[in-house]
Write a protein that holds these residues in place. Structure first.
Motif, PDB file in Angstrom:
ATOM      1  N   ILE A  27       1.098  17.216  -1.887  1.00  0.00           N
ATOM      2  CA  ILE A  27       1.104  15.767  -1.684  1.00  0.00           C
ATOM      3  C   ILE A  27      -0.320  15.226  -1.556  1.00  0.00           C
ATOM      4  O   ILE A  27      -0.650  14.174  -2.118  1.00  0.00           O
ATOM      5  N   ILE A  28      -1.185  15.928  -0.860  1.00  0.00           N
ATOM      6  CA  ILE A  28      -2.571  15.459  -0.705  1.00  0.00           C
ATOM      7  C   ILE A  28      -3.296  15.485  -2.047  1.00  0.00           C
ATOM      8  O   ILE A  28      -4.006  14.530  -2.394  1.00  0.00           O
ATOM      9  N   LEU A  29      -3.127  16.538  -2.827  1.00  0.00           N
ATOM     10  CA  LEU A  29      -3.773  16.589  -4.137  1.00  0.00           C
ATOM     11  C   LEU A  29      -3.201  15.501  -5.051  1.00  0.00           C
ATOM     12  O   LEU A  29      -3.956  14.821  -5.756  1.00  0.00           O
ATOM     13  N   ILE A  44      -6.226   8.980   4.033  1.00  0.00           N
ATOM     14  CA  ILE A  44      -5.203   9.873   3.480  1.00  0.00           C
ATOM     15  C   ILE A  44      -4.061  10.016   4.468  1.00  0.00           C
ATOM     16  O   ILE A  44      -2.884   9.892   4.093  1.00  0.00           O
ATOM     17  N   ARG A  45      -4.387  10.248   5.739  1.00  0.00           N
ATOM     18  CA  ARG A  45      -3.345  10.404   6.766  1.00  0.00           C
ATOM     19  C   ARG A  45      -2.451   9.171   6.823  1.00  0.00           C
ATOM     20  O   ARG A  45      -1.228   9.273   6.840  1.00  0.00           O
ATOM     21  N   ASP A  46      -3.063   7.993   6.819  1.00  0.00           N
ATOM     22  CA  ASP A  46      -2.284   6.754   6.876  1.00  0.00           C
ATOM     23  C   ASP A  46      -1.422   6.563   5.640  1.00  0.00           C
ATOM     24  O   ASP A  46      -0.279   6.121   5.739  1.00  0.00           O
ATOM     25  N   ASP A  47      -1.958   6.901   4.467  1.00  0.00           N
ATOM     26  CA  ASP A  47      -1.242   6.649   3.219  1.00  0.00           C
ATOM     27  C   ASP A  47      -0.148   7.666   2.905  1.00  0.00           C
ATOM     28  O   ASP A  47       0.820   7.331   2.243  1.00  0.00           O
ATOM     29  N   GLY A  49       1.521   9.304   5.258  1.00  0.00           N
ATOM     30  CA  GLY A  49       2.333   9.437   6.467  1.00  0.00           C
ATOM     31  C   GLY A  49       3.826   9.361   6.238  1.00  0.00           C
ATOM     32  O   GLY A  49       4.606  10.020   6.938  1.00  0.00           O
ATOM     33  N   LYS A  50       4.267   8.585   5.254  1.00  0.00           N
ATOM     34  CA  LYS A  50       5.706   8.477   4.974  1.00  0.00           C
ATOM     35  C   LYS A  50       6.259   9.772   4.394  1.00  0.00           C
ATOM     36  O   LYS A  50       7.374  10.164   4.685  1.00  0.00           O
ATOM     37  N   VAL A  55       1.960  15.255   9.684  1.00  0.00           N
ATOM     38  CA  VAL A  55       0.692  15.877   9.286  1.00  0.00           C
ATOM     39  C   VAL A  55      -0.432  15.310  10.158  1.00  0.00           C
ATOM     40  O   VAL A  55      -0.524  14.109  10.391  1.00  0.00           O
ATOM     41  N   GLY A  56      -1.265  16.200  10.651  1.00  0.00           N
ATOM     42  CA  GLY A  56      -2.386  15.791  11.483  1.00  0.00           C
ATOM     43  C   GLY A  56      -3.681  15.801  10.709  1.00  0.00           C
ATOM     44  O   GLY A  56      -3.774  16.366   9.611  1.00  0.00           O
TER      45      GLY A  56
END
Length: 152
Positions: A27-29, A44-47, A49-50, A55-56
């Motif tokens: 998902i991050i990539l 990235i964390r905010d986007d 998050g759904k 994820v921390g």
């Protein structure tokens, strides 16, 4: 959510680099491939998050460091002390505003060829075995030029 094509591409990239495919990495990539906003870890964390509600920041940092180590992602400093990340699937360089910190991707026809010649010439002159490069240029973006009265 990234498109099916992006999800398939990123799955293939992870496999090609012999990285274990985890939901976080995938998902991050996919986020980095489909967004060209040069995000920070917090962005990235905010986007994502759904899709990854638990994820921390440390997981994101570790994932990004793995991608940087495998030359999939580059770290960028924009002068405000924060670190930004960019997927490096297509050869390009970065222009960074020294006033507001804005980062833009820059490429032009034949840039990849120029980049290769740059690496070859560097290897020849230095004796180094070159594994890659990352170029940044600094200046004032068009908006800051207007704000500062340099350009109409």
């Amino acid at each position: 959510m990234a498109s099916n094509a992006v999800m398939e591409e990123t799955l293939q990239v992870l496999k090609e680099h012999k990285l274990r495919v985890t939901p976080q990495r995938h998902i991050i990539l996919a986020y980095l491939v489909s967004h060209h906003n040069h995000p920070t870890v917090e962005t990235i964390r905010d986007d994502v998050g759904k899709e990854l509600p638990n994820v921390g920041s440390s997981t994101i940092y570790n994932t990004l460091n793995t991608f940087v180590d495998h030359h999939l992602v580059v770290e960028l400093q924009n002068g405000d002390g924060s670190t930004h990340y960019d997927y490096f699937g297509t050869p390009h360089y970065h222009a960074i505003c020294t006033n507001c910190g804005r980062i833009v991707d820059v490429t032009y026809p034949g840039f990849g060829d120029t980049e290769k010649n740059f690496e070859e010439k560097t290897a020849e002159l230095s004796g180094y075995m070159i594994s890659g490069n990352h170029m940044e240029v600094y200046g004032l973006c068009p908006e800051c030029q207007i704000k500062l009265g340099i350009k109409n």
